[in-house]
Design an enzyme around this catalytic site. Sequence first.
Site, PDB file in Angstrom:
ATOM      1  N   LYS A   1       0.798  -1.214  -0.029  1.00 30.58           N
ATOM      2  CA  LYS A   1       0.058   0.083  -0.249  1.00 30.58           C
ATOM      3  C   LYS A   1       0.839   1.277  -0.027  1.00 30.58           C
ATOM      4  CE  LYS A   1      -3.142  -2.270   3.201  1.00 30.58           C
ATOM      5  NZ  LYS A   1      -3.505  -2.050   4.694  1.00 30.58           N
ATOM      6  N   GLY A   2       2.117   1.259   0.430  1.00 29.32           N
ATOM      7  CA  GLY A   2       3.117   2.123   0.789  1.00 29.32           C
ATOM      8  C   GLY A   2       3.223   3.339  -0.383  1.00 29.32           C
TER       9      GLY A   2
ATOM     10  N   ASP B   1      14.504  -0.450   0.793  1.00 32.85           N
ATOM     11  CA  ASP B   1      15.205  -0.615   1.861  1.00 32.85           C
ATOM     12  C   ASP B   1      16.395  -1.554   1.783  1.00 32.85           C
ATOM     13  OD1 ASP B   1      15.648  -1.109   4.503  1.00 32.85           O
ATOM     14  OD2 ASP B   1      13.811  -0.138   5.176  1.00 32.85           O
TER      15      ASP B   1
ATOM     16  N   LYS C   1      17.095   3.837   0.304  1.00 33.66           N
ATOM     17  CA  LYS C   1      17.793   3.907   1.480  1.00 33.66           C
ATOM     18  C   LYS C   1      19.161   3.035   1.304  1.00 33.66           C
ATOM     19  CE  LYS C   1      14.499   4.252   5.290  1.00 33.66           C
ATOM     20  NZ  LYS C   1      13.877   3.572   6.607  1.00 33.66           N
TER      21      LYS C   1
ATOM     22  N   PHE D   1      12.982   6.326  10.813  1.00 33.70           N
ATOM     23  CA  PHE D   1      11.873   5.802  10.741  1.00 33.70           C
ATOM     24  C   PHE D   1      10.954   6.691   9.916  1.00 33.70           C
ATOM     25  CE2 PHE D   1       8.268   3.428  10.633  1.00 33.70           C
ATOM     26  CZ  PHE D   1       8.078   2.161  10.902  1.00 33.70           C
TER      27      PHE D   1
ATOM     28  N   ASP E   1       3.744   4.149   6.436  1.00 36.00           N
ATOM     29  CA  ASP E   1       2.972   3.958   7.672  1.00 36.00           C
ATOM     30  C   ASP E   1       3.862   3.375   8.906  1.00 36.00           C
ATOM     31  OD1 ASP E   1       3.426   1.305   6.561  1.00 36.00           O
ATOM     32  OD2 ASP E   1       1.922   0.561   8.218  1.00 36.00           O
TER      33      ASP E   1
HETATM   34  C1  PRP Z   1       7.568  -1.740   2.807  1.00 34.31           C
HETATM   35  C2  PRP Z   1       7.636  -0.636   1.466  1.00 34.31           C
HETATM   36  C3  PRP Z   1       8.343  -1.776   0.360  1.00 34.31           C
HETATM   37  C4  PRP Z   1       9.403  -2.734   1.326  1.00 34.31           C
HETATM   38  C5  PRP Z   1      10.640  -2.271   1.190  1.00 34.31           C
HETATM   39  O1  PRP Z   1       6.446  -2.343   2.658  1.00 34.31           O
HETATM   40  O2  PRP Z   1       6.553  -0.253   1.081  1.00 34.31           O
HETATM   41  O3  PRP Z   1       7.399  -2.129  -0.334  1.00 34.31           O
HETATM   42  O4  PRP Z   1       8.877  -2.703   2.418  1.00 34.31           O
HETATM   43  O5  PRP Z   1      11.380  -3.040   2.113  1.00 34.31           O
HETATM   44  P1  PRP Z   1      12.594  -3.959   1.384  1.00 34.31           P
HETATM   45  O6  PRP Z   1      13.284  -2.965   0.478  1.00 34.31           O
HETATM   46  O7  PRP Z   1      13.436  -4.649   2.458  1.00 34.31           O
HETATM   47  O8  PRP Z   1      12.032  -4.929   0.611  1.00 34.31           O
HETATM   48  P2  PRP Z   1       5.617  -2.923   3.857  1.00 34.31           P
HETATM   49  O9  PRP Z   1       5.804  -4.533   3.900  1.00 34.31           O
HETATM   50  O10 PRP Z   1       5.841  -2.202   5.078  1.00 34.31           O
HETATM   51  O11 PRP Z   1       4.117  -2.741   3.047  1.00 34.31           O
HETATM   52  P3  PRP Z   1       3.274  -1.360   2.999  1.00 34.31           P
HETATM   53  O12 PRP Z   1       4.106  -0.897   1.324  1.00 34.31           O
HETATM   54  O13 PRP Z   1       1.923  -1.859   2.712  1.00 34.31           O
HETATM   55  O14 PRP Z   1       3.517  -0.556   3.793  1.00 34.31           O
END
Ligand code: PRP
Length: 186
Positions: A45-46, A105, A133, A154, A161
Amino acid sequence: MKTDCSDVGKILFTRRKIARRVKKLGAEVSEKYAGLRPVCVCVLKGAAIFFSDFVRALKIDAELDFIAVSTYGAGTSSSGRLNIKSDVSTNLSGRDVIIVEDVVDSGFTMYKLKALFEERGARSVAIAALFDKPDKRKYDTCADFSCFSVGDEFIVGYGLDFDEKFRSLPFVGVLKKSEIEKQPNN
Ligand code: PRP
């Protein structure tokens, strides 16, 4: 009760700053994809809020699609799994795909998703991220286009979120430590 902005310690990116950068990104991507009709895939969703501004900043025709994923065992090894909760509906074979992500990330999600779309026969797969990042990277992947590089803070807001809160804030800020510590798992 409406999300309390006082839980956000410091505003890193104002609404105006984000808008300016996303507009520039739209122009940059449009130039690169001139004459093409890419499929922009929003990673839910992000990325939802960034996606809606990004696609409207494009000066070219693009198709829109959405995918919802979750990760399992990510961050420890490349054997982690990407779980597709809701898939795209577009046939990506032969298409130019732009994955639109909020944060790269560890890189796990982008590493896996890019490989998946390539397996499905996409002609090209690029990543457009709001935040990168680079210091957190564990997987061999990088954003082709990104708006801002950030450290290990963070960050929340503009789609990002913490425990499903703060996504609708129009700016991006750093979450106060006290708010993170309220979580039972911390
Ligand atoms: C978060 C973000 C990315 C992912 C990045 O998703 O939106 O999709 O983590 O992390 P990575 O590079 O370590 O894989 P999250 O699982 O928090 O879901 P969301 O998008 O619904 O907030």
